[in-house]
Scaffold this active site. Structure first.
Site, mmCIF file in Angstrom:
data_model
loop_
_atom_site.group_PDB
_atom_site.id
_atom_site.type_symbol
_atom_site.label_atom_id
_atom_site.label_comp_id
_atom_site.label_asym_id
_atom_site.label_seq_id
_atom_site.Cartn_x
_atom_site.Cartn_y
_atom_site.Cartn_z
ATOM 1 N N GLU A 158 0.794 -1.241 0.000
ATOM 2 C CA GLU A 158 0.000 0.000 0.000
ATOM 3 C C GLU A 158 0.826 1.290 0.000
ATOM 4 O O GLU A 158 0.634 2.159 0.845
ATOM 5 C CB GLU A 158 -0.969 -0.017 1.194
ATOM 6 C CG GLU A 158 -1.858 -1.244 1.218
ATOM 7 C CD GLU A 158 -2.800 -1.313 2.428
ATOM 8 O OE1 GLU A 158 -2.663 -0.482 3.337
ATOM 9 O OE2 GLU A 158 -3.667 -2.207 2.448
ATOM 10 N N GLU A 263 -5.950 -11.080 -1.621
ATOM 11 C CA GLU A 263 -6.758 -10.992 -0.387
ATOM 12 C C GLU A 263 -8.248 -10.987 -0.723
ATOM 13 O O GLU A 263 -9.021 -10.180 -0.206
ATOM 14 C CB GLU A 263 -6.396 -9.712 0.395
ATOM 15 C CG GLU A 263 -4.919 -9.577 0.693
ATOM 16 C CD GLU A 263 -4.559 -8.324 1.493
ATOM 17 O OE1 GLU A 263 -5.468 -7.648 2.013
ATOM 18 O OE2 GLU A 263 -3.352 -8.036 1.603
HETATM 19 C C1 XIL Z 1 -6.313 -7.203 8.144
HETATM 20 C C2 XIL Z 1 -6.598 -8.432 9.006
HETATM 21 O O1 XIL Z 1 -7.446 -9.285 8.302
HETATM 22 C C3 XIL Z 1 -7.219 -8.009 10.312
HETATM 23 O O2 XIL Z 1 -7.340 -9.131 11.183
HETATM 24 C C4 XIL Z 1 -6.380 -6.914 10.984
HETATM 25 O O3 XIL Z 1 -7.049 -6.452 12.136
HETATM 26 C C5 XIL Z 1 -6.135 -5.762 10.047
HETATM 27 O O4 XIL Z 1 -5.549 -6.248 8.844
HETATM 28 N N1 XIL Z 1 -5.023 -5.194 3.641
HETATM 29 C C6 XIL Z 1 -3.977 -5.995 4.064
HETATM 30 C C7 XIL Z 1 -4.193 -6.972 5.155
HETATM 31 O O5 XIL Z 1 -2.904 -5.971 3.436
HETATM 32 O O6 XIL Z 1 -3.038 -7.165 5.922
HETATM 33 C C8 XIL Z 1 -5.338 -6.551 6.042
HETATM 34 O O7 XIL Z 1 -5.573 -7.593 6.995
HETATM 35 C C9 XIL Z 1 -6.580 -6.238 5.231
HETATM 36 C C10 XIL Z 1 -6.309 -5.118 4.264
#
Ligand code: XIL
Length: 375
Positions: A158, A263
């Site tokens: 990011e 994701e």
């Molecule tokens: C999220 C997790 O799923 C949660 O448990 C945590 O509280 C916050 O992070 N983008 C990403 C991930 O790259 O690492 C994030 O994961 C979701 C958004």
């Protein structure tokens, strides 16, 4: 004779086939064998074996894992001289035991990183050289420990704003734009064989995608060892469109990048922000209108979700020469971060397995989409 064999053996075979289908539906990993690996982000309860039901689904369905939180800086390296590899070591062992493609997430990010990382012991911000040294040390420790065992690292997460410009994180402010090149260089030093990924959300939107294309073009021009782009894929029923997805995959393929859908989840709840985002710091007050499916998902929405997943997988399959992995951000709906983000305490339905661990219509739709790429 022949007639007799048919009349006795065939029904028996059909019965076996039917029973096999009813008891053990085809698995995601088998359905997409030869196209891309299918992953799930796993949590601490799954890594340690406490979530027995979840682990059975992971082993049956997926051939890749990502660590939902345990490899993030704040979890693994909470104090300057303290690393805690208890859960991360079990994470990697879990993947190795099932011969999975193991992902490392992530090395350099502005969230889930302790405040001390950017400061000296008097509390002043570090200078460029000191922060680079700290970043190098962290990357070498992490990537070096799992060299040859974690096959792909999200090196930088990011780094871009929505308009495609560089995010003014403390990494960028203190080191400068080349913190990204440095991070990739350090990761490559520590494991020259590992796939190295730039991971972000909303790259399907044109402005941010243009920023990513410019960034990757520059990095490639400088000989930076970047191999792939991660599209987070925190999607909704309407965003991104199939055309946006298609254009995005084509654009990164043109740069010689592999793409991981890193994701994936699909939100069916009312949007809580005006613009789609995956910014983990967003937190919106809950209300009943934002949480309409507390008692279950209506069949009409199940069907919309199934159709949406089939459409997305159609595009991924069309680009199977460039897409090397599709990872779901969680296993069952009950596990999903979407139950608490961007609104706390909602009942969310973004994944392929329901709260009881049963496959949803969306699961069947994804299995059916295999072998039927969009034209
Ligand atoms: C999220 C997790 O799923 C949660 O448990 C945590 O509280 C916050 O992070 N983008 C990403 C991930 O790259 O690492 C994030 O994961 C979701 C958004």
């Amino acid at each position: 004779m022949l007639v007799q064999v048919r009349s006795t053996v065939l029904p028996a075979l059909l019965a076996i086939g039917f029973a096999a289908t009813a008891q053990a539906p085809a698995s995601l990993k088998d359905a997409y064998q030869g196209d891309f690996v299918i992953g799930a982000a796993i949590n601490a309860a799954q890594i340690t074996g406490e979530d027995v039901r979840g682990d059975a689904i992971i082993k049956a369905q997926f051939n890749s894992i990502s660590p939902e939180n345990c490899l993030k800086w704040e979890s693994v390296h909470p104090q300057p001289d303290e690393y805690d590899f208890t859960i991360p070591d079990q994470y990697v062992a879990f993947g190795e035991k099932s011969h999975m493609f193991i992902v490392g997430h992530n090395l350099v990010w502005h969230n889930q990183v302790p405040a001390w990382v950017f400061r000296d012991d008097k509390g002043n911000l570090l200078d460029r050289d000191a922060l680079l040294a700290r970043m190098r040390d962290h990357i070498h420790t992490m990537v070096g420990r799992y060299k040859g065992r974690i096959q792909s690292w999200d090196v930088v997460n990011e780094a871009l704003n929505e308009d495609g410009t560089m995010r003014q994180s403390l990494w960028e402010k203190i080191i400068g734009d080349d913190y990204i090149a440095k991070a990739f260089q350090y990761a490559h030093e520590a494991d020259p064989q590992a796939q190295l990924t730039y991971n972000d959300y909303n790259l399907e939107n044109e402005a941010k995608r243009s920023g990513a294309i410019a960034l990757i073009t520059k990095l490639k021009g400088e000989g930076v060892p970047i191999t792939s782009v991660g599209l987070q894929g925190h999607d909704s029923l309407t965003w991104p469109t199939v055309d946006q997805m298609d254009a995005t995959l084509s654009a990164f393929a043109k740069l010689g990048m592999k793409v991981a859908i890193s994701e994936l989840d699909v939100d069916v709840l009312p949007p809580a922000t005006r613009q789609a985002t995956a910014d983990v710091t967003v937190s919106i007050q809950q209300n009943a209108a934002l949480n309409p499916y507390v008692n279950g998902l209506p069949d009409s929405v199940q069907q919309q979700l199934a159709k949406r997943y089939a459409d997305l997988f159609g595009v991924f399959l069309k680009h199977r020469d460039v897409v090397n992995r599709v990872t779901f951000w969680g296993v069952t709906d009950g596990d999903s971060w979407r139950n608490d983000w961007p609104v706390r305490g909602r009942t969310s339905y973004p994944l392929l397995f329901d709260r009881a661990g049963q496959p949803k219509p969306a699961f069947d739709a994804v299995i059916r989409a295999a072998g039927q790429p969009a034209s």
